[in-house]
Structures are given as structure tokens and as C-alpha cells.
Design an enzyme around this catalytic site. Structure first.
Site, PDB file in Angstrom:
ATOM      1  CE1 TYR B 118      -4.395  -1.285   0.885  1.00  0.00           C
ATOM      2  CE2 TYR B 118      -3.017  -3.023   1.793  1.00  0.00           C
ATOM      3  CZ  TYR B 118      -4.243  -2.574   1.360  1.00  0.00           C
ATOM      4  OH  TYR B 118      -5.322  -3.410   1.400  1.00  0.00           O
ATOM      5  CE1 TYR B 157      -2.273  -6.319   4.173  1.00  0.00           C
ATOM      6  CE2 TYR B 157      -3.149  -6.222   1.946  1.00  0.00           C
ATOM      7  CZ  TYR B 157      -3.300  -6.007   3.299  1.00  0.00           C
ATOM      8  OH  TYR B 157      -4.473  -5.479   3.776  1.00  0.00           O
ATOM      9  NE  ARG B 167      -6.717  -9.768   5.722  1.00  0.00           N
ATOM     10  CZ  ARG B 167      -7.776  -9.134   5.225  1.00  0.00           C
ATOM     11  NH1 ARG B 167      -7.744  -7.838   5.045  1.00  0.00           N
ATOM     12  NH2 ARG B 167      -8.864  -9.789   4.911  1.00  0.00           N
ATOM     13  CG  HIS B 170      -8.255  -7.322   0.767  1.00  0.00           C
ATOM     14  ND1 HIS B 170      -7.136  -7.926   1.312  1.00  0.00           N
ATOM     15  CD2 HIS B 170      -8.277  -6.066   1.265  1.00  0.00           C
ATOM     16  CE1 HIS B 170      -6.524  -7.074   2.108  1.00  0.00           C
ATOM     17  NE2 HIS B 170      -7.184  -5.929   2.089  1.00  0.00           N
ATOM     18  CG  HIS B 172      -9.889  -2.061   1.815  1.00  0.00           C
ATOM     19  ND1 HIS B 172     -10.161  -2.530   3.071  1.00  0.00           N
ATOM     20  CD2 HIS B 172      -8.584  -2.358   1.589  1.00  0.00           C
ATOM     21  CE1 HIS B 172      -9.069  -3.077   3.595  1.00  0.00           C
ATOM     22  NE2 HIS B 172      -8.093  -2.987   2.712  1.00  0.00           N
TER      23      HIS B 172
END
Lengths: 183, 252
Positions: B118, B157, B167, B170, B172
Site C-alpha cells: 500500500y 500481503y 491477507r 482484496h 476495500h
């Protein structure tokens, strides 16, 4: 009644800061404008520690108690009041809005901000209300239905800047959170 | 961070077993889900208070063309060059609890890049940042309630819930609806992810059928030749309350 099952929610996660906040998100009116107040507070966890990665949103009527249905909450023009604001918490768990006080939506009823809380570690959003300080004899179905010991968690405290409303996700003084039919 | 995946997986399995034995439908995630360690001090311990929505709660803020530039729906054109990764179209319909399209509504998304990183100073995963990808998009649903984004498939990640925690990939999603009570934030996942069973955030939705509602479908008709793969994911908001007071004819 709903006929379809709603999609499940999920936590907002730790990395929303570069996506959901935007310039002017917390200023429903320009700071310093006539009649403006600050709605502010701290989000706390169950150990009483501030939550630095929370997101608080408010949705409110205008001072006359009217629902505003105007665009422009993301690209604010500096004069249109849209009734929506978003504030991520800072390192000390604090959030803040510059806004106009909401008006009552029916005669004799206390006025409130509708509040949504998101956070890392919180698996779905929480709804609550932040009522303006109550006049003597004020009556409201939600407030009246809450355990008297917990009612104060739904009411702002007036201070020199406007209104303080702390959010306690858990533990002593835990905020009353709301759920609605069909949820 | 010494707990092993095995210990977390055992906790997940025990909760799943108890849920199955109880036979109670749970379409939403549990707020109290200990395998997700960050939830321990951040879930209310008291029952949510049942309220009838009224006044401002029967309305939602209005976002529109003034708020959003149509180019914000393409996450691959925000910088000078092409982002690295699998280019992807993600689309679907947003409907309310009665199946009616939710029109002209703001949809916000954010995600990691193809390497699972991110653009966030607190993301310490040592995967490369992509100078051509920020991972933030917005759009408005159309007259049919459809949203559409062009983006890059995010990577899985690591995170620090426990040792070797990863995780599933995905995206959000943030949605509003037409009433305050429909506000939601969720995550869209990809079919067949091997990390599903290991992930306490996904597994916090204890009902397998409910969990599956967060998984997009690969759609080859949406896949574009020589350009991008296609995924479809529909979203159902909670039922509306305001419209219950309107004439039945409006439900047609």
C-alpha cells in the site's frame, strides 16, 4: 422488509488514510465562519487508549432541522452546506469537525448528529447518535429507551469550542451503539 | 508476534464448529472475534441498541458529478506510465435489500498494488512501491446501479496478527446507499484464494455462505481481448426504511 441478504461488512483496515480522507473532509463549513462550531472528541479502545486509526463520519440536518440533499461534500465550494463530514483520528485518537449545529427534526425533539465509526480492528461499522446537550424535559424515543446509566454516552458536552463527543468502543463508559430493523 | 498460524487456525476452527452447532444465521461479521487480535479491545461488549431510524437517518448524503471526475474510476491512468500487474476490470451492481438498483451513488475503493504494498507510510511490507499506482478510485453507480473500475489485481500481503499471517488479496469498498443506515465498508476477494481459510478477518464472517458473498466471480465475457481480465461482484445493501412508507407502486 428486505428480501435479499445484505453483503457482509469488513473492517476498514489500517491503510485507509490515503484513500478515504480528502481535503476539506472535516470542514462542513469553513473554519471561523459565522455560527460555526467544532464537534470533536477522542475515540478510545477498551483499555482506555486512544485509537489513532479510526474514521468518524457525521451526517446531519442544517440548523433549521432540514435534510440537505446537495452535492459537494467531496469538492466543497465553501458555501454549500451538505451535512456530511468525515474525519480520520489523529495519533492521539482525536477527531474534529467544523460545522453548524443541527436543528431538531421535529418540534420539541432534541437535535443530533448521526455518527458512523470505523476502525482497524473493528470488524464492521458502528452507528450512534451525538445529541446536542439536552434541554430540561427533553424526550426522545432512543434516549428514553437506553439504560439511564448509559444515556450520557449519547450526549455531547458543550465546551468553549462547541461540542465534545468521545467514542468509547468498549469498557467503562462504552458508547451506546445503534442497530436498525433489517440489520 | 510469537503465535503460530496453527494456533490461530485452531481458534478459527473451534469458533466455526461452535457456530455450526448453534445453527444460528449470522450474515454479518462478528465484532467479537478473538483470532483477529486487533478486535479484542475494539468491539463493544454490550448489545447494540435497537433503534427505529428517523429524521436524518432516513436519508443519505448526496454525491454527484460535482464530487467525482469520471477518470477517478480508472486506477491505471493516475500517473505517467502503466502500473505493473494484471490489468483488471471490476464491475457489479449495487442493489438495496429489495433488489432495487441503487443509482447515482458514490463507490470508493482502495487497494494494494500487484506486489501487495500500500502507498501508506505504516505499510512496512518490503515489496516495491509502484510509481504508477496509488490504488485509490471513486465512481458513481449508473442508472442500473452498476459501478465499474479499471485497476490492477492486488497482491496478498503479510500483516502482524500472528507469525506468518498473510491477507488474501482484496479490494476495500465503501458504499452509502440512500439512507444513513445503509452505510457500509467491506472487502472484495478473489475466487479460489488459498489464504481464505487462514485469514481471521475473512473468517470473522462465521457463516460460509455469507463469507462467499464477498468473493467476486471471474467473468470471461467481461475479460477484454489483449487488455484486461474481468471480475464481477454485486453488492446488496441493507433494506431501506424510508420507502416502506411510500405507495406499493414504487416497488414495481
Amino acid at each position: 422488509m428486505s428480501t435479499l441478504v445484505p453483503t457482509p461488512g469488513q473492517t476498514v483496515g489500517p491503510f485507509f488514510h490515503y484513500a478515504l480522507p480528502y481535503p476539506g473532509d472535516r470542514d462542513l463549513v469553513p473554519p471561523g465562519s459565522p455560527g460555526s462550531v467544532r464537534l470533536h472528541g477522542t475515540v478510545y479502545d477498551g483499555a482506555g487508549n486512544p485509537v489513532p486509526d479510526a474514521l468518524v463520519e457525521i451526517w446531519q440536518p442544517d440548523p433549521e432541522g432540514r435534510v440537505v440533499q446537495a452535492q459537494g461534500s467531496i469538492r466543497r465550494d465553501g458555501h454549500t452546506f451538505t451535512g456530511f463530514g468525515r474525519s480520520s483520528s489523529d495519533r492521539l485518537g482525536g477527531y474534529t469537525f467544523t460545522t453548524l449545529p443541527p436543528g431538531p427534526m421535529a418540534p420539541g425533539r432534541p437535535a443530533y448528529f448521526a455518527v458512523t465509526v470505523f476502525a482497524r480492528g473493528l470488524l464492521n461499522r458502528l452507528f450512534t447518535r451525538a445529541y446536542l446537550p439536552l434541554a430540561d424535559g427533553a424526550s426522545d424515543p432512543v434516549l428514553d429507551g437506553v439504560d439511564p446509566d448509559r444515556r450520557a454516552t449519547l450526549v455531547c458536552a458543550a465546551d468553549e469550542q462547541g461540542y465534545r463527543f468521545d467514542v468509547r468502543l468498549q469498557g467503562e463508559g462504552e458508547t451506546v451503539f445503534l442497530t436498525y430493523p433489517g440489520h | 508476534m510469537t503465535e503460530t498460524q496453527t494456533a490461530i487456525s485452531d481458534e478459527i476452527a473451534a469458533i466455526a464448529k461452535a457456530h455450526e452447532a448453534a445453527g444460528i444465521e449470522e450474515p454479518q461479521p462478528r465484532l467479537d472475534y478473538p483470532p483477529y487480535r486487533s478486535s479484542l479491545l475494539r468491539h463493544p461488549t454490550k448489545d447494540l441498541h435497537h433503534a427505529d431510524p428517523e429524521g436524518i437517518e432516513l436519508w443519505a448524503p448526496v454525491f454527484g458529478e460535482r464530487d467525482i471526475d469520471p477518470l477517478e474510476a480508472d486506477l491505471t491512468i493516475q500517473h505517467g506510465g502503466e502500473p505493473v500487474g494484471e490489468r483488471m476490470l471490476v464491475t457489479g451492481r449495487v442493489v438495496d435489500g429489495e433488489g432495487r438498483p441503487v443509482r447515482g451513488q458514490l463507490v470508493e475503493i482502495w487497494q494494494a498494488n500487484a506486489g501487495g504494498r500500500y502507498v501508506h507510510k505504516r505499510d512496512q511490507h518490503p515489496a516495491p512501491l509502484d510509481p504508477n499506482f496509488t490504488g485509490v478510485g471513486r465512481c458513481l453507480t449508473d442508472a442500473d446501479g452498476t459501478y465499474a473500475f479499471t485497476t490492477i489485481k492486488p497482491g496478498p500481503y503479510p500483516w502482524r496478527n500472528h507469525r506468518n499471517a498473510w491477507r488474501p488479496a482484496h479490494i476495500h469498498f465503501s458504499l452509502f446507499g440512500t439512507e444513513f443506515t445503509q452505510r457500509m465498508v467491506t472487502q472484495m476477494y478473489f475466487p479460489g484464494d488459498p489464504l481464505f481459510a487462514l485469514d481471521p478477518i475473512y473468517q470473522a464472517i462465521v457463516d460460509p455462505a455469507a463469507r462467499a458473498r464477498l468473493v467476486a466471480t471471474y467473468d470471461h465475457d467481461l475479460t477484454t481481448p489483449e487488455w484486461a481480465t474481468g471480475y464481477r461482484w454485486d453488492i446488496v445493501l441493507t433494506g431501506s426504511h424510508r420507502t416502506l412508507m411510500e405507495p406499493e407502486g414504487d416497488h414495481a
